[in-house]
Design a protein around this motif. Structure first.
Motif, PDB file in Angstrom:
ATOM      1  N   LEU A   6      79.915  76.856  20.970  1.00 52.00           N
ATOM      2  CA  LEU A   6      78.737  77.211  20.168  1.00 52.00           C
ATOM      3  C   LEU A   6      77.472  77.256  21.020  1.00 52.00           C
ATOM      4  O   LEU A   6      76.551  78.024  20.730  1.00 52.00           O
ATOM      5  N   GLN A   7      77.428  76.466  22.083  1.00 54.72           N
ATOM      6  CA  GLN A   7      76.230  76.436  22.930  1.00 54.72           C
ATOM      7  C   GLN A   7      75.959  77.780  23.610  1.00 54.72           C
ATOM      8  O   GLN A   7      74.828  78.283  23.524  1.00 54.72           O
ATOM      9  N   PHE A  74      81.589  89.184  21.100  1.00 54.12           N
ATOM     10  CA  PHE A  74      81.541  87.848  21.702  1.00 54.12           C
ATOM     11  C   PHE A  74      81.302  86.790  20.628  1.00 54.12           C
ATOM     12  O   PHE A  74      81.996  85.769  20.591  1.00 54.12           O
ATOM     13  N   TYR A  75      80.340  87.035  19.748  1.00 51.51           N
ATOM     14  CA  TYR A  75      80.051  86.058  18.697  1.00 51.51           C
ATOM     15  C   TYR A  75      81.269  85.858  17.800  1.00 51.51           C
ATOM     16  O   TYR A  75      81.606  84.735  17.428  1.00 51.51           O
ATOM     17  N   ALA A  76      81.924  86.951  17.458  1.00 45.99           N
ATOM     18  CA  ALA A  76      83.088  86.856  16.573  1.00 45.99           C
ATOM     19  C   ALA A  76      84.227  86.088  17.236  1.00 45.99           C
ATOM     20  O   ALA A  76      84.828  85.195  16.623  1.00 45.99           O
ATOM     21  N   VAL A  77      84.534  86.404  18.489  1.00 44.01           N
ATOM     22  CA  VAL A  77      85.652  85.733  19.153  1.00 44.01           C
ATOM     23  C   VAL A  77      85.317  84.263  19.405  1.00 44.01           C
ATOM     24  O   VAL A  77      86.194  83.395  19.296  1.00 44.01           O
ATOM     25  N   CYS A  78      84.071  83.965  19.694  1.00 40.41           N
ATOM     26  CA  CYS A  78      83.676  82.561  19.870  1.00 40.41           C
ATOM     27  C   CYS A  78      83.809  81.794  18.561  1.00 40.41           C
ATOM     28  O   CYS A  78      84.220  80.624  18.550  1.00 40.41           O
ATOM     29  N   ALA A  79      83.480  82.435  17.454  1.00 43.09           N
ATOM     30  CA  ALA A  79      83.647  81.780  16.151  1.00 43.09           C
ATOM     31  C   ALA A  79      85.117  81.483  15.883  1.00 43.09           C
ATOM     32  O   ALA A  79      85.466  80.402  15.394  1.00 43.09           O
ATOM     33  N   ILE A  94      84.361  80.145  30.150  1.00 40.44           N
ATOM     34  CA  ILE A  94      84.394  81.618  30.145  1.00 40.44           C
ATOM     35  C   ILE A  94      83.220  82.162  29.322  1.00 40.44           C
ATOM     36  O   ILE A  94      82.573  83.143  29.709  1.00 40.44           O
ATOM     37  N   ALA A  95      82.938  81.514  28.212  1.00 40.06           N
ATOM     38  CA  ALA A  95      81.809  81.948  27.371  1.00 40.06           C
ATOM     39  C   ALA A  95      80.487  81.811  28.128  1.00 40.06           C
ATOM     40  O   ALA A  95      79.624  82.698  28.055  1.00 40.06           O
ATOM     41  N   TRP A  96      80.324  80.706  28.856  1.00 38.88           N
ATOM     42  CA  TRP A  96      79.110  80.552  29.664  1.00 38.88           C
ATOM     43  C   TRP A  96      79.019  81.639  30.731  1.00 38.88           C
ATOM     44  O   TRP A  96      77.939  82.161  30.999  1.00 38.88           O
ATOM     45  N   ALA A  97      80.141  81.983  31.335  1.00 37.46           N
ATOM     46  CA  ALA A  97      80.144  83.059  32.333  1.00 37.46           C
ATOM     47  C   ALA A  97      79.712  84.372  31.687  1.00 37.46           C
ATOM     48  O   ALA A  97      78.907  85.119  32.261  1.00 37.46           O
ATOM     49  N   TYR A  98      80.238  84.648  30.491  1.00 38.71           N
ATOM     50  CA  TYR A  98      79.859  85.871  29.775  1.00 38.71           C
ATOM     51  C   TYR A  98      78.349  85.898  29.557  1.00 38.71           C
ATOM     52  O   TYR A  98      77.692  86.911  29.828  1.00 38.71           O
ATOM     53  N   VAL A  99      77.807  84.799  29.083  1.00 39.04           N
ATOM     54  CA  VAL A  99      76.368  84.744  28.792  1.00 39.04           C
ATOM     55  C   VAL A  99      75.558  84.925  30.074  1.00 39.04           C
ATOM     56  O   VAL A  99      74.594  85.698  30.102  1.00 39.04           O
ATOM     57  N   VAL A 130      87.508  89.945  27.304  1.00 43.42           N
ATOM     58  CA  VAL A 130      88.952  90.170  27.159  1.00 43.42           C
ATOM     59  C   VAL A 130      89.690  88.834  27.228  1.00 43.42           C
ATOM     60  O   VAL A 130      90.577  88.552  26.414  1.00 43.42           O
ATOM     61  N   ALA A 131      89.325  87.992  28.194  1.00 38.41           N
ATOM     62  CA  ALA A 131      89.981  86.685  28.335  1.00 38.41           C
ATOM     63  C   ALA A 131      89.779  85.840  27.077  1.00 38.41           C
ATOM     64  O   ALA A 131      90.735  85.226  26.568  1.00 38.41           O
ATOM     65  N   LEU A 132      88.561  85.813  26.566  1.00 36.52           N
ATOM     66  CA  LEU A 132      88.301  85.046  25.345  1.00 36.52           C
ATOM     67  C   LEU A 132      89.114  85.589  24.169  1.00 36.52           C
ATOM     68  O   LEU A 132      89.642  84.823  23.352  1.00 36.52           O
ATOM     69  N   THR A 133      89.228  86.903  24.101  1.00 35.51           N
ATOM     70  CA  THR A 133      89.987  87.522  23.008  1.00 35.51           C
ATOM     71  C   THR A 133      91.470  87.169  23.115  1.00 35.51           C
ATOM     72  O   THR A 133      92.115  86.849  22.104  1.00 35.51           O
ATOM     73  N   LEU A 134      92.011  87.199  24.319  1.00 30.44           N
ATOM     74  CA  LEU A 134      93.409  86.809  24.510  1.00 30.44           C
ATOM     75  C   LEU A 134      93.626  85.351  24.124  1.00 30.44           C
ATOM     76  O   LEU A 134      94.606  85.018  23.437  1.00 30.44           O
TER      77      LEU A 134
END
Length: 141
Positions: A6-7, A74-79, A94-99, A130-134
């Motif tokens: 969430l951060q 990104f928001y949807a997959v993180c949720a 991975i999310a931090w890298a995306y941001v 893609v990695a987050l989605t997988l």
């Protein structure tokens, strides 16, 4: 329930608002300098501003628009990751890298607008998505 993922979501939302502020701070004075009377504008679209405002001003607006596009995935997959209990550890990193990559993309586009650098940041951030989605698919299927 707290999930570390969430951060970075909140940081990217905040960054999008920073870009909105930067857009307004540069676009409104440019519109005034170009003699644009907002009171007389009816039914205009973003491309109209591209014809009357300097490119360096429009780059900020273009980037803000980009932050309304792919990051919505990104928001949807993180949720999904947060709700599935898998939003910590590697997924948070991975999310931090995306941001970070999206912020770097914004800074390049809003300043020098070098396409090669923008493309590199976009492609690598897309790989993070893609990695987050997988990982989200593995968590829910």
């Amino acid at each position: 329930m707290h999930s570390d993922i969430l951060q970075p979501m909140v940081v990217l939302i905040a960054w999008t608002l920073v870009m909105l502020g930067w857009t307004l701070a540069t676009r409104l004075p440019a519109m005034k300098a170009a003699g644009v009377d907002m009171g007389k504008l009816v039914g205009t679209k973003a491309s109209d501003a591209d014809r009357s405002l300097p490119p360096q001003v429009q780059w900020k607006a273009h980037n803000h628009n980009h932050l309304m596009e792919q990051p919505t995935l990104f928001y949807a997959v993180c949720a999904v990751l947060a709700l599935s209990g898998t939003g910590s550890g590697v997924n948070a990193w991975i999310a931090w890298a995306y941001v970070g990559l999206r912020i770097a993309h914004s800074l390049v586009q809003a300043t020098s607008n070098r396409v090669r650098a923008r493309f590199l940041f976009f492609m690598v951030s897309s790989l993070m998505l893609v990695a987050l989605t997988l990982h989200a698919a593995l968590a829910v299927f």
